[in-house]
Scaffold this active site. Structure first.
Site, PDB file in Angstrom:
ATOM      1  N   ASN A  86      -8.481 -35.510  -2.702  1.00 57.16           N
ATOM      2  CA  ASN A  86      -9.611 -36.432  -2.767  1.00 57.16           C
ATOM      3  C   ASN A  86     -10.870 -35.668  -2.364  1.00 57.16           C
ATOM      4  O   ASN A  86     -10.871 -34.966  -1.354  1.00 57.16           O
ATOM      5  CB  ASN A  86      -9.388 -37.617  -1.819  1.00 57.16           C
ATOM      6  CG  ASN A  86      -8.192 -38.455  -2.222  1.00 57.16           C
ATOM      7  OD1 ASN A  86      -7.935 -38.652  -3.414  1.00 57.16           O
ATOM      8  ND2 ASN A  86      -7.451 -38.947  -1.246  1.00 57.16           N
ATOM      9  N   GLY A  92     -12.653 -40.742  -2.921  1.00 56.76           N
ATOM     10  CA  GLY A  92     -11.776 -41.398  -1.956  1.00 56.76           C
ATOM     11  C   GLY A  92     -11.494 -40.577  -0.714  1.00 56.76           C
ATOM     12  O   GLY A  92     -10.566 -40.886   0.040  1.00 56.76           O
ATOM     13  N   GLN A  93     -12.310 -39.534  -0.475  1.00 58.15           N
ATOM     14  CA  GLN A  93     -12.087 -38.695   0.707  1.00 58.15           C
ATOM     15  C   GLN A  93     -12.583 -39.407   1.960  1.00 58.15           C
ATOM     16  O   GLN A  93     -13.716 -39.909   1.982  1.00 58.15           O
ATOM     17  CB  GLN A  93     -12.823 -37.362   0.533  1.00 58.15           C
ATOM     18  CG  GLN A  93     -12.559 -36.365   1.657  1.00 58.15           C
ATOM     19  CD  GLN A  93     -13.233 -35.006   1.400  1.00 58.15           C
ATOM     20  OE1 GLN A  93     -13.973 -34.850   0.424  1.00 58.15           O
ATOM     21  NE2 GLN A  93     -12.988 -34.061   2.275  1.00 58.15           N
ATOM     22  N   HIS A  99      -8.356 -30.919   2.400  1.00 58.79           N
ATOM     23  CA  HIS A  99      -6.902 -30.984   2.607  1.00 58.79           C
ATOM     24  C   HIS A  99      -6.230 -31.376   1.301  1.00 58.79           C
ATOM     25  O   HIS A  99      -6.812 -32.085   0.484  1.00 58.79           O
ATOM     26  CB  HIS A  99      -6.550 -31.993   3.711  1.00 58.79           C
ATOM     27  CG  HIS A  99      -7.188 -33.340   3.528  1.00 58.79           C
ATOM     28  ND1 HIS A  99      -8.502 -33.576   3.842  1.00 58.79           N
ATOM     29  CD2 HIS A  99      -6.714 -34.501   3.024  1.00 58.79           C
ATOM     30  CE1 HIS A  99      -8.803 -34.825   3.567  1.00 58.79           C
ATOM     31  NE2 HIS A  99      -7.730 -35.427   3.049  1.00 58.79           N
ATOM     32  N   HIS A 101      -3.035 -33.399  -0.196  1.00 59.84           N
ATOM     33  CA  HIS A 101      -1.939 -34.332   0.077  1.00 59.84           C
ATOM     34  C   HIS A 101      -0.718 -33.908  -0.736  1.00 59.84           C
ATOM     35  O   HIS A 101      -0.822 -33.636  -1.938  1.00 59.84           O
ATOM     36  CB  HIS A 101      -2.300 -35.747  -0.395  1.00 59.84           C
ATOM     37  CG  HIS A 101      -3.418 -36.401   0.333  1.00 59.84           C
ATOM     38  ND1 HIS A 101      -3.225 -37.365   1.294  1.00 59.84           N
ATOM     39  CD2 HIS A 101      -4.764 -36.254   0.219  1.00 59.84           C
ATOM     40  CE1 HIS A 101      -4.396 -37.787   1.750  1.00 59.84           C
ATOM     41  NE2 HIS A 101      -5.350 -37.134   1.110  1.00 59.84           N
TER      42      HIS A 101
HETATM   43  P1  5GP Z   1      -8.408 -38.491   2.580  1.00 59.28           P
HETATM   44  O1  5GP Z   1      -8.634 -39.990   2.508  1.00 59.28           O
HETATM   45  O2  5GP Z   1      -9.585 -37.813   3.237  1.00 59.28           O
HETATM   46  O3  5GP Z   1      -8.011 -37.868   1.283  1.00 59.28           O
HETATM   47  O4  5GP Z   1      -7.145 -38.301   3.508  1.00 59.28           O
HETATM   48  C1  5GP Z   1      -7.204 -38.323   4.902  1.00 59.28           C
HETATM   49  C2  5GP Z   1      -5.802 -38.557   5.380  1.00 59.28           C
HETATM   50  O5  5GP Z   1      -5.732 -38.189   6.736  1.00 59.28           O
HETATM   51  C3  5GP Z   1      -5.338 -40.024   5.294  1.00 59.28           C
HETATM   52  O6  5GP Z   1      -4.173 -40.099   4.491  1.00 59.28           O
HETATM   53  C4  5GP Z   1      -5.079 -40.407   6.748  1.00 59.28           C
HETATM   54  O7  5GP Z   1      -3.945 -41.234   6.881  1.00 59.28           O
HETATM   55  C5  5GP Z   1      -4.887 -39.068   7.417  1.00 59.28           C
HETATM   56  N1  5GP Z   1      -5.291 -39.005   8.802  1.00 59.28           N
HETATM   57  C6  5GP Z   1      -6.470 -39.429   9.322  1.00 59.28           C
HETATM   58  N2  5GP Z   1      -6.539 -39.187  10.642  1.00 59.28           N
HETATM   59  C7  5GP Z   1      -5.364 -38.575  10.962  1.00 59.28           C
HETATM   60  C8  5GP Z   1      -4.832 -38.065  12.196  1.00 59.28           C
HETATM   61  O8  5GP Z   1      -5.451 -38.134  13.259  1.00 59.28           O
HETATM   62  N3  5GP Z   1      -3.588 -37.503  12.149  1.00 59.28           N
HETATM   63  C9  5GP Z   1      -2.868 -37.423  10.973  1.00 59.28           C
HETATM   64  N4  5GP Z   1      -1.654 -36.846  11.028  1.00 59.28           N
HETATM   65  N5  5GP Z   1      -3.359 -37.890   9.801  1.00 59.28           N
HETATM   66  C10 5GP Z   1      -4.572 -38.459   9.803  1.00 59.28           C
END
Ligand code: 5GP
Ligand code: ZN
Length: 113
Positions: A86, A92-93, A99, A101
């Site tokens: 994302n 959707g980030q 990172h 997924h």
């Molecule tokens: P994004 O929405 O930026 O693509 O993904 C961020 C991801 O990080 C989400 O799936 C969310 O659940 C995960 N996430 C957010 N904060 C933390 C955290 O403190 N620890 C872990 N293990 N995952 C996290």
């Protein structure tokens, strides 16, 4: 980046369930898993998103993130897996530290929503 949750996880300041670590990359279990396997592959250095990573000459690191994500996907998804990056608000980030997924363990659908 002192205020970045993934920088804190990468430095060990905040705990996470780690599945892989080397000098450049850490892979952790997502806190809010969207599949039986949901791993995040994170560079230890702070880059806001994939575009910023490439802008700063991080093509080799991007390749290593993808290779690590693919390795984990193969290990956890015998019948397939999905990698997602994302990027930006419309992408959707929600965490502004690039990172990948790794999702596996269930049948994925498309479109992703
Ligand atoms: P994004 O929405 O930026 O693509 O993904 C961020 C991801 O990080 C989400 O799936 C969310 O659940 C995960 N996430 C957010 N904060 C933390 C955290 O403190 N620890 C872990 N293990 N995952 C996290
Ligand atoms: Zn960071």
């Amino acid at each position: 980046m002192t205020d970045c949750i993934f920088c804190k996880i990468a430095s060990g300041e905040v705990a996470a369930k780690e599945l892989y670590r080397d000098d450049e990359i850490v892979a952790i279990a997502d806190l809010n898993p969207q599949a039986p396997t949901h791993v995040l592959v994170i560079p230890r250095a702070h880059h806001e998103d994939l575009a910023a990573l490439y802008d700063s000459g991080g093509g080799a690191l991007a390749q290593r993130l993808l290779a690590t994500a693919t390795k984990l996907g193969r290990e956890h998804g015998a019948n397939g897996f999905r990698l997602v990056v994302n990027t930006g608000e419309e992408g959707g980030q929600t965490v502004a530290h690039v990172h990948v997924h790794v999702l596996a363990g269930r049948h994925m659908t498309w479109p992703p929503g």
